[in-house]
Scaffold this active site. Sequence first.
Site, short mmCIF file in Angstrom:
data_model
loop_
_atom_site.label_atom_id
_atom_site.label_comp_id
_atom_site.label_asym_id
_atom_site.label_seq_id
_atom_site.Cartn_x
_atom_site.Cartn_y
_atom_site.Cartn_z
N VAL A 14 25.65 31.59 54.29
CA VAL A 14 25.23 32.49 55.20
C VAL A 14 24.31 32.02 56.14
O VAL A 14 24.65 32.30 57.51
CB VAL A 14 24.65 33.52 54.43
CG1 VAL A 14 24.40 34.64 55.55
CG2 VAL A 14 25.81 34.33 53.62
N GLY A 17 23.86 28.26 59.82
CA GLY A 17 23.82 28.10 61.22
C GLY A 17 24.97 27.69 61.53
O GLY A 17 25.08 27.01 62.90
N LYS A 18 26.04 28.36 60.89
CA LYS A 18 27.28 28.14 61.49
C LYS A 18 27.67 28.73 62.87
O LYS A 18 28.30 28.19 63.84
CB LYS A 18 28.27 28.82 60.58
CG LYS A 18 29.84 28.23 60.47
CD LYS A 18 30.70 28.39 59.16
CE LYS A 18 30.28 29.62 58.81
NZ LYS A 18 30.85 30.82 59.48
N GLY A 82 31.08 32.15 54.70
CA GLY A 82 30.80 31.68 53.40
C GLY A 82 30.29 32.68 52.64
O GLY A 82 29.69 32.49 51.45
N ASP A 137 15.74 19.42 62.89
CA ASP A 137 14.36 19.80 63.48
C ASP A 137 13.33 20.44 62.33
O ASP A 137 12.15 20.23 62.59
CB ASP A 137 14.63 20.64 64.73
CG ASP A 137 15.23 22.17 64.30
OD1 ASP A 137 16.17 22.01 63.52
OD2 ASP A 137 15.01 23.08 64.79
N GLY A 431 62.36 56.40 31.48
CA GLY A 431 61.54 57.51 31.25
C GLY A 431 60.48 57.53 30.30
O GLY A 431 60.55 56.61 29.55
N GLY A 436 64.19 61.45 25.60
CA GLY A 436 65.43 61.56 25.30
C GLY A 436 66.33 60.47 25.62
O GLY A 436 67.58 60.76 25.81
N LYS A 437 65.87 59.44 26.16
CA LYS A 437 66.65 58.20 26.46
C LYS A 437 67.48 57.82 25.40
O LYS A 437 69.00 57.77 25.61
CB LYS A 437 65.92 56.88 26.63
CG LYS A 437 64.91 57.36 27.90
CD LYS A 437 63.91 56.24 28.20
CE LYS A 437 63.14 55.62 27.28
NZ LYS A 437 61.89 56.92 26.75
N SER A 505 60.36 51.36 30.44
CA SER A 505 60.19 50.57 31.43
C SER A 505 59.35 50.99 32.66
O SER A 505 59.89 51.51 33.50
CB SER A 505 61.65 49.92 31.97
OG SER A 505 62.28 51.14 32.08
#
Lengths: 595, 299
Positions: A14, A17-18, A82, A137, A431, A436-437, A505
């Site tokens: 962060v 100095g980008k 970053g 610097d 279902g 009741g599948k 499913s």
Amino acid sequence: MEKTLLRFITCGSVDDGKSSLLGRLLYETGSAFEDELALVEGDLSRLVDGLEAEREQGITIDVAYRFFATDKRKFIVADAPGHEQYTRNLVTGASTADLALVLLDARKGVLIQTRRHAFLCRLLGVRRLVLLVNKMDLIGYDQAEYDRFVADFREVAEEFTAIPVSALAGDNVTTRSERTPWYDGPTLLELLETVAPEEDRSAAAPFRLPVQSVSRPDQDFRGFAGLVAAGTVRRGDAVRVMPAATAARVETILVGFDEPDEASAGQSVTLAFDREVDCSRGDVIAAEPLPEVADQFEATLIWMAEEELVPGRQYALKLGTQSALATIQPPKYEIDVTSFEHAAVRTLALNGIGVADLWTDRPLVFAPYRENRELGGFILIDRVTNDTVAAGLIGYALRRSQNIHAQELDVTREARAALKGQQPRLLWFTGLSGAGKSTIANLVEKKLLARGRHSFMLDGDNVRLGLNRDLGFTDADRAENIRRVGETARLMLDAGLIVLAAFISPFRAERRMVRAMLPEGEFMEIFVDVPLAEAERRDPKGLYAKARDGRIPNFTGIGSPYEPPEQPEIRIDTTEMSPEEAAELIVRTVIGQQR
Amino acid sequence: MALSHLQRLEAEAIHILREAVAETERPVMLYSAGKDSSVLLHLARKAFHPAPPPFPLLHVDTMWKFRDMYALRDRAAAEAGMELIVHRNPEAEARGINPIDHGSSLHTQAWKTDGLKQALDQHGFDAAFGGARRDEERVRAKERIFSFRSAGHRWDPKKQRPELWRLYNARKAKGESFRVFPISNWTELDVWHYVEAEEIEVSSLYFAAPRPVIARGGTILMVDDERLKLRPREQVEERSVRFRTLGCYPLSGAVESAAKTIPELIEEMRRDRMSERQGRLIDRDGAASMERKKREGYF
């Protein structure tokens, strides 16, 4: 005035100095305008600020692209933050970069972030790394300190160039600084102006053209358009259309309105052949040595979505101009981006990087990522949300996929089905539990038998007692459960049977996966629809009561969602139809489709 | 042989145009008769040559463009052999919305933003090419090349799909769409170098010529027709001016200039170093106005 083009990425934490550095490059090369400069009141970092939200927080939240130019070169800079979601953004920016600038703060030295950035850039194939020791610097241009950081960074990357700079004061950015007499290397700008771009490198590789589209303006012309991913093509060259490996010779090369004798990596072209060949979007026109073709790979995945990877689920895959469905196996390991250690995991979460095998539903023409980014890099897309959920880098094809070819059988599925006098179908009952599948499926099978049809029933509970005994009820296990059932059903359909499958499913993605395994029209989704309250009232196995007590976690409807079909072939409303009526309706529909 | 930056930018733009056509059902190209539009149209013709571009041009008209732009528009479409659809927001027309009485903000919202949405919906376009560039404005620097729009045409800067390599995810549900920006990575300077190298016809308004103008609120406006009513003490005078950007003529500020050719124009840009948006009055409506406009569906 011919310029070349270089793409690079800037990464840093962060406060490294980008933004100041980018602001200075823009300013010093005359790429910033006076009215913009007036707005930022001399603070160069503010030249590269962006969206409303970021201004409030004072940070950059997404990849932004910046531009500047000198007399020699134009630069496209991917400015990757970053901070939050750093991996996703950095990877995006690095995917097209020829070079990476890694910034570090001279008061802080090599941080965990620095290691991450260097690792990710190398993973994405950025060959040139430049370490910028910024804010010199603030440490009095101390050479000993600088040398120490360079030595530290050597543990992260073997090859790189290091430059001592101050983005704020301008040292060694565009002009050589008198305050670092001990540094005799290039300034940052000198370096950027002389590095060779990636595409110049790949112009010498074997020719590869992923076909984007076919151009057919009239009867006489049939051209294949695309951007050259590697190599050079000349008029008269012998090429092959992959994966079929059909031979042809290049008769015409079009670049825009011109017809040059050759074209190379990075150019958008249209090729016409000396003969009629089958070639369409997704094919790759290639010269010898031919690229590999495979349908099983080991790849590095970088997960980019909030929702985790679900192993066993099918994702849409895009590689160059090829599209396929890919099933991802459970990851072999995840890579820790700071220690580079491998850890065993079951899935990948946002910003996770791991290695996994994957299978595609059709063979892909590819190259390992380290050899070619365009033919080795892919994205995965969630088929329900349509979000890009991962980036992938192909490592290599699994040997078994290259050597094992589907056994060609003399007796075909059509012949087997014809003998039984029926069309194979998979009747998929989905279902809630208690809808009741199984009851309806049982009745359907009896009726089919009575009408002389050959069938077989796959029941959810029964399959879990045998074939899928090793699976539990997590999302990943549920997906694998359905995949295995789908594969089993497919074999039975090949045998010519009408297969009935009764499975809760709950997820659309898994049902769609099974549908995609079968020839068009053979999958019939039957939605046995019941309101949750009604299913809970019936509760034939006492499961809802247990789930409400918290004794069954992830129970569909209670602890785990049910995604109803959007366009089922048949919908049974069990509050209006008896099981007998439902079965009759289904049988009539199935028989009606039989010739 | 190293490719030049213009060759690379051109190749990338052509690749994007072809991808969008291959992956969407009903693309359209937005055409405004500005220099970026001229470049985009030229790129489209190159991308699909020897066939004509397989999509129509759409001009979202505001009734207040320069006369020279309307003439160029009709000429360019005919030359490219492409269908030209002109859309004018019927509601804005009925209510007589104009930049002079209603101000730039309302005028732009009604004619451009609403007009564009109407036209896209009406024709069922699911991808619209635009000539926007990332260097134009800081918010655009973060926008994707395939920019996803919800069924209400809204842009969500926080929910953008990552774009890696040359892979664009163009999957969408019904009603959703994309704005596609093939020259995202070009700068204003790249555009001018390309216009010169390819000898592309652009509006003559970009070059200096004696034109009837007035000074209003620190801006030089061209009196393109009698609808621009003079205020007390305003006087039409003839001055040598040109335009950096073109839009509705009462909203486009001119600059005094003697640049009659592209090299002269580039030299002048180098010397003055003012951004092109400085002449666009609609961008002065507030610091974050562009981001807000974009969220609402502005190009």
